[in-house]
Design a protein around this motif. Structure first.
Motif, mmCIF file in Angstrom:
data_model
loop_
_atom_site.group_PDB
_atom_site.id
_atom_site.type_symbol
_atom_site.label_atom_id
_atom_site.label_comp_id
_atom_site.label_asym_id
_atom_site.label_seq_id
_atom_site.Cartn_x
_atom_site.Cartn_y
_atom_site.Cartn_z
ATOM 1 N N VAL A 256 14.208 24.464 101.399
ATOM 2 C CA VAL A 256 13.332 25.626 101.463
ATOM 3 C C VAL A 256 12.342 25.503 100.317
ATOM 4 N N GLU A 257 11.058 25.686 100.649
ATOM 5 C CA GLU A 257 10.026 25.711 99.611
ATOM 6 C C GLU A 257 9.214 26.992 99.757
ATOM 7 N N ILE A 258 9.075 27.711 98.656
ATOM 8 C CA ILE A 258 8.318 28.953 98.628
ATOM 9 C C ILE A 258 6.826 28.617 98.616
ATOM 10 N N ARG A 259 6.077 29.222 99.527
ATOM 11 C CA ARG A 259 4.619 29.045 99.546
ATOM 12 C C ARG A 259 3.945 30.155 98.745
ATOM 13 N N GLU A 260 4.410 31.398 98.948
ATOM 14 C CA GLU A 260 3.878 32.562 98.227
ATOM 15 C C GLU A 260 4.986 33.569 98.046
ATOM 16 N N PRO A 261 5.142 34.213 96.968
ATOM 17 C CA PRO A 261 4.480 34.038 95.678
ATOM 18 C C PRO A 261 5.157 32.923 94.895
ATOM 19 N N ARG A 262 4.397 32.086 94.261
ATOM 20 C CA ARG A 262 4.932 30.962 93.492
ATOM 21 C C ARG A 262 5.388 31.444 92.111
ATOM 22 N N ASP A 263 6.475 30.866 91.609
ATOM 23 C CA ASP A 263 6.991 31.096 90.252
ATOM 24 C C ASP A 263 7.352 32.550 89.956
ATOM 25 N N VAL A 264 7.643 33.351 90.995
ATOM 26 C CA VAL A 264 7.969 34.758 90.798
ATOM 27 C C VAL A 264 9.432 35.039 91.134
ATOM 28 N N LEU A 265 9.979 34.336 92.112
ATOM 29 C CA LEU A 265 11.322 34.601 92.621
ATOM 30 C C LEU A 265 12.352 33.692 91.975
ATOM 31 N N SER A 266 13.618 34.045 92.151
ATOM 32 C CA SER A 266 14.740 33.185 91.776
ATOM 33 C C SER A 266 15.409 32.728 93.063
ATOM 34 N N LEU A 267 15.700 31.441 93.163
ATOM 35 C CA LEU A 267 16.409 30.923 94.323
ATOM 36 C C LEU A 267 17.859 30.670 93.966
ATOM 37 N N THR A 268 18.766 30.998 94.875
ATOM 38 C CA THR A 268 20.179 30.686 94.718
ATOM 39 C C THR A 268 20.660 30.009 95.990
ATOM 40 N N ARG A 269 21.702 29.184 95.821
ATOM 41 C CA ARG A 269 22.317 28.522 96.975
ATOM 42 C C ARG A 269 23.773 28.935 97.038
ATOM 43 N N LYS A 270 24.254 29.179 98.227
ATOM 44 C CA LYS A 270 25.678 29.400 98.437
ATOM 45 C C LYS A 270 26.189 28.119 99.087
ATOM 46 N N VAL A 271 26.980 27.368 98.339
ATOM 47 C CA VAL A 271 27.420 26.038 98.747
ATOM 48 C C VAL A 271 28.847 26.105 99.278
ATOM 49 N N ASN A 272 29.096 25.441 100.400
ATOM 50 C CA ASN A 272 30.403 25.404 101.044
ATOM 51 C C ASN A 272 30.927 26.809 101.362
ATOM 52 N N GLY A 273 30.019 27.749 101.541
ATOM 53 C CA GLY A 273 30.391 29.111 101.901
ATOM 54 C C GLY A 273 31.023 29.905 100.781
ATOM 55 N N VAL A 274 31.133 29.332 99.574
ATOM 56 C CA VAL A 274 31.811 30.020 98.494
ATOM 57 C C VAL A 274 31.042 30.050 97.183
ATOM 58 N N SER A 275 30.687 28.912 96.668
ATOM 59 C CA SER A 275 30.114 28.769 95.337
ATOM 60 C C SER A 275 28.629 29.126 95.318
ATOM 61 N N ILE A 276 28.246 30.049 94.439
ATOM 62 C CA ILE A 276 26.834 30.418 94.294
ATOM 63 C C ILE A 276 26.253 29.649 93.117
ATOM 64 N N GLN A 277 25.130 28.982 93.357
ATOM 65 C CA GLN A 277 24.463 28.198 92.326
ATOM 66 C C GLN A 277 23.039 28.709 92.140
ATOM 67 N N VAL A 278 22.632 28.915 90.888
ATOM 68 C CA VAL A 278 21.253 29.282 90.582
ATOM 69 C C VAL A 278 20.437 27.998 90.539
ATOM 70 N N VAL A 279 19.287 27.998 91.168
ATOM 71 C CA VAL A 279 18.425 26.821 91.266
ATOM 72 C C VAL A 279 17.438 26.826 90.113
ATOM 73 N N GLN A 280 17.220 25.665 89.472
ATOM 74 C CA GLN A 280 16.312 25.569 88.333
ATOM 75 C C GLN A 280 14.851 25.776 88.730
ATOM 76 N N ASP A 281 14.426 25.174 89.840
ATOM 77 C CA ASP A 281 13.050 25.305 90.312
ATOM 78 C C ASP A 281 12.943 26.576 91.157
ATOM 79 N N PRO A 282 12.144 27.562 90.748
ATOM 80 C CA PRO A 282 12.067 28.816 91.509
ATOM 81 C C PRO A 282 11.323 28.696 92.837
ATOM 82 N N ASN A 283 10.780 27.502 93.138
ATOM 83 C CA ASN A 283 9.972 27.334 94.340
ATOM 84 C C ASN A 283 10.562 26.377 95.370
ATOM 85 N N PHE A 284 11.610 25.623 95.027
ATOM 86 C CA PHE A 284 12.099 24.589 95.937
ATOM 87 C C PHE A 284 13.581 24.310 95.704
ATOM 88 N N THR A 285 14.325 24.135 96.799
ATOM 89 C CA THR A 285 15.716 23.700 96.700
ATOM 90 C C THR A 285 16.149 23.035 98.002
#
Length: 97
Positions: A28-57
């Motif tokens: 997923v890559e954010i087109r708008e708004p850039r550098d404003v949001l925080s992205l998180t991933r829920k991996v294997n249905g359990v573990s939540i990970q905060v993503v370093q790049d706020p625009n892409f993961t």
């Protein structure tokens, strides 16, 4: 194998699920708004990970078993425009500046 442009609005709780993947890689890559949001991933249905790049993961196939999700967090009412790539169309690198 798909590339889709979508749009969502962040709800009252400050979160919106951008994509849920079951058994396949995705990005997923954010087109708008850039550098404003925080992205998180829920991996294997359990573990939540905060993503370093706020625009892409990305999620690897192994991270989506049984399922994985990519979520955005930000101010309520913010409209998020983003691009999802799945399966063979996942490049692993951001496309937008």
């Amino acid at each position: 194998m798909a590339v889709r442009d979508k749009s969502e609005v962040i709800g009252q709780n400050g979160l919106v699920v951008l994509h849920v993947a079951v058994g396949h890689k995705a990005s997923v890559e954010i087109r708008e708004p850039r550098d404003v949001l925080s992205l998180t991933r829920k991996v294997n249905g359990v573990s939540i990970q905060v993503v370093q790049d706020p625009n892409f993961t990305t999620l690897k196939t192994a991270q989506t078993l049984p399922w994985g999700a990519i979520r955005a967090q930000g101010p309520e009412g913010t409209q998020v425009r983003y691009r999802i790539r799945t399966r063979g169309d996942v490049t692993g690198t951001p496309e937008f500046d």
